[in-house]
Design a protein around this motif. Structure first.
Motif, mmCIF file in Angstrom:
data_model
loop_
_atom_site.group_PDB
_atom_site.id
_atom_site.type_symbol
_atom_site.label_atom_id
_atom_site.label_comp_id
_atom_site.label_asym_id
_atom_site.label_seq_id
_atom_site.Cartn_x
_atom_site.Cartn_y
_atom_site.Cartn_z
ATOM 1 N N TRP A 69 0.797 -1.223 0.000
ATOM 2 C CA TRP A 69 0.000 0.000 0.000
ATOM 3 C C TRP A 69 0.832 1.277 0.000
ATOM 4 O O TRP A 69 0.272 2.368 0.079
ATOM 5 C CB TRP A 69 -0.950 0.035 1.202
ATOM 6 N N HIS A 98 -8.875 -9.585 -1.084
ATOM 7 C CA HIS A 98 -8.442 -8.182 -1.110
ATOM 8 C C HIS A 98 -8.887 -7.432 -2.367
ATOM 9 O O HIS A 98 -8.637 -6.232 -2.474
ATOM 10 C CB HIS A 98 -6.907 -8.104 -1.013
ATOM 11 N N TRP A 99 -9.526 -8.134 -3.307
ATOM 12 C CA TRP A 99 -9.884 -7.489 -4.569
ATOM 13 C C TRP A 99 -10.750 -6.252 -4.353
ATOM 14 O O TRP A 99 -10.561 -5.226 -5.023
ATOM 15 C CB TRP A 99 -10.637 -8.466 -5.472
ATOM 16 N N TRP A 100 -11.703 -6.334 -3.419
ATOM 17 C CA TRP A 100 -12.626 -5.216 -3.220
ATOM 18 C C TRP A 100 -11.896 -3.971 -2.714
ATOM 19 O O TRP A 100 -12.142 -2.869 -3.187
ATOM 20 C CB TRP A 100 -13.737 -5.620 -2.254
ATOM 21 N N LYS A 101 -10.983 -4.159 -1.776
ATOM 22 C CA LYS A 101 -10.239 -3.008 -1.253
ATOM 23 C C LYS A 101 -9.353 -2.403 -2.334
ATOM 24 O O LYS A 101 -9.263 -1.171 -2.470
ATOM 25 C CB LYS A 101 -9.389 -3.429 -0.051
ATOM 26 N N GLY A 147 -9.870 -2.514 -5.556
ATOM 27 C CA GLY A 147 -10.757 -1.828 -6.490
ATOM 28 C C GLY A 147 -11.232 -0.495 -5.959
ATOM 29 O O GLY A 147 -11.299 0.497 -6.701
ATOM 30 N N ARG A 148 -11.585 -0.444 -4.675
ATOM 31 C CA ARG A 148 -12.050 0.821 -4.084
ATOM 32 C C ARG A 148 -10.938 1.852 -4.023
ATOM 33 O O ARG A 148 -11.161 3.037 -4.238
ATOM 34 C CB ARG A 148 -12.615 0.572 -2.686
ATOM 35 N N GLN A 149 -9.742 1.405 -3.691
ATOM 36 C CA GLN A 149 -8.627 2.339 -3.526
ATOM 37 C C GLN A 149 -8.084 2.852 -4.855
ATOM 38 O O GLN A 149 -7.683 4.011 -4.957
ATOM 39 C CB GLN A 149 -7.482 1.658 -2.758
ATOM 40 N N VAL A 201 -14.566 -7.000 -10.025
ATOM 41 C CA VAL A 201 -14.441 -6.320 -8.731
ATOM 42 C C VAL A 201 -13.460 -5.153 -8.822
ATOM 43 O O VAL A 201 -13.676 -4.094 -8.222
ATOM 44 C CB VAL A 201 -14.005 -7.322 -7.640
ATOM 45 N N GLY A 211 -12.929 -3.319 -11.372
ATOM 46 C CA GLY A 211 -13.383 -2.282 -12.280
ATOM 47 C C GLY A 211 -12.465 -2.156 -13.481
ATOM 48 O O GLY A 211 -12.214 -1.049 -13.974
#
Length: 276
Positions: free
Chosen positions: A131, A177-180, A182-184, A224, A226
């Motif tokens: 990150w 972790h895909w969702w995090k 994608g959101r970030q 997920v 995007g």
């Protein structure tokens, strides 16, 4: 009143004149980034004054005749050159390919907790924590979580340059972790995702479970994240003991993508991604 009309006309004309120029500049900047697929999981990102490689592979002995990919040379990077590693397995950390890419100096960036050796003479090397953005000249790269089939340390990479954002999955398997990610960082212009769903028999007891994304999981990950486009990587191996791909991974990927908004772009090693 006449003065107001005159000034209003000037403002409207100025706006109309500026819009096409702004659009042209933006389009030119987007076109500055070119991406070449290398053998296996490798890619080259090319800007006018900088080059970035991810997992370059040129070692013919690594897979031998089991890998049909053309081994694309990596020497001759333009401008500042960086190599990113997703992990240090020998089909992703090819020390010879790294030395070729960094023969004129540059940086080797690798996941924190791993120790790729040897480091080419004249090159800088440093670990990348998860990150934490790495400012690499005209590129920004961030290591994000991935999951290795045997639990070894591995990351995926998010790279931004010239108004584009790409995702490189290494040889990750499915994880949460895909969702995090994608959101970030999403949406992505293109995601380079492994698709062969390989099952390994080198450690016992054998699980029989895929240690790499299957075609179905790759499309799920792209959804997920995007990702507008998926370029499949990490597939095509045959005839290796205790290493079994899913049947016809590329065809399966294309079938799964039908009916979704995701475009699959099959890029042969040595060819360049076509921006849509």
């Amino acid at each position: 009143m006449g003065r107001r009309v005159f000034l209003s006309g000037l403002a409207a004309g100025a706006t109309a004149a500026l819009l096409p120029v702004s659009h042209a500049v933006a389009r030119s900047a987007l076109d500055d980034l070119r991406i070449q697929r290398l053998a296996w999981a490798g890619i080259r990102l090319q800007l006018p004054g900088a080059t970035l490689f991810i997992d370059p592979l040129t070692n013919a002995a690594e897979w031998g005749g089991a890998l049909p990919d053309v081994l694309v040379p990596v020497e001759g990077g333009i401008g500042d050159t960086t190599v990113l590693l997703t992990h240090v397995h020998s089909d992703h950390f090819d020390a010879g390919a790294v030395a070729q890419a960094l023969r004129n100096g540059g940086s080797l960036i690798y996941p924190e907790g791993t120790h790729p050796l040897p480091v080419p003479a004249g090159a800088r090397a440093r670990p990348a924590p998860l990150w934490e953005p790495q400012l690499l000249g005209d590129f920004t790269a961030t290591a994000v979580p991935a999951s290795d089939g045997y639990g070894d340390t591995q990351v995926s990479w998010v790279v931004s340059a010239a108004g584009r954002r790409i995702f490189h999955g290494g040889d990750t398997m499915w994880h949460g972790h895909w969702w995090k990610i994608g959101r970030q960082f999403g949406p992505f212009d293109v995601a380079f995702l492994p698709i062969n769903g390989a099952r390994f028999g080198w450690r016992t007891p054998v699980s029989g479970q895929p240690g790499v994304l299957t075609p179905e999981q790759a499309i799920a990950a792209a959804t997920v994240l995007g990702a507008r486009n998926v370029v499949p990587i990490h597939y095509g191996i045959s005839g290796v003991d205790a290493y079994q791909e899913v049947d016809h991974p590329l065809g399966a990927l294309i079938r799964v993508a039908r009916g979704t908004a995701i475009e699959v772009q099959s890029v042969q090693p040595g060819a360049w991604v076509a921006w849509r």
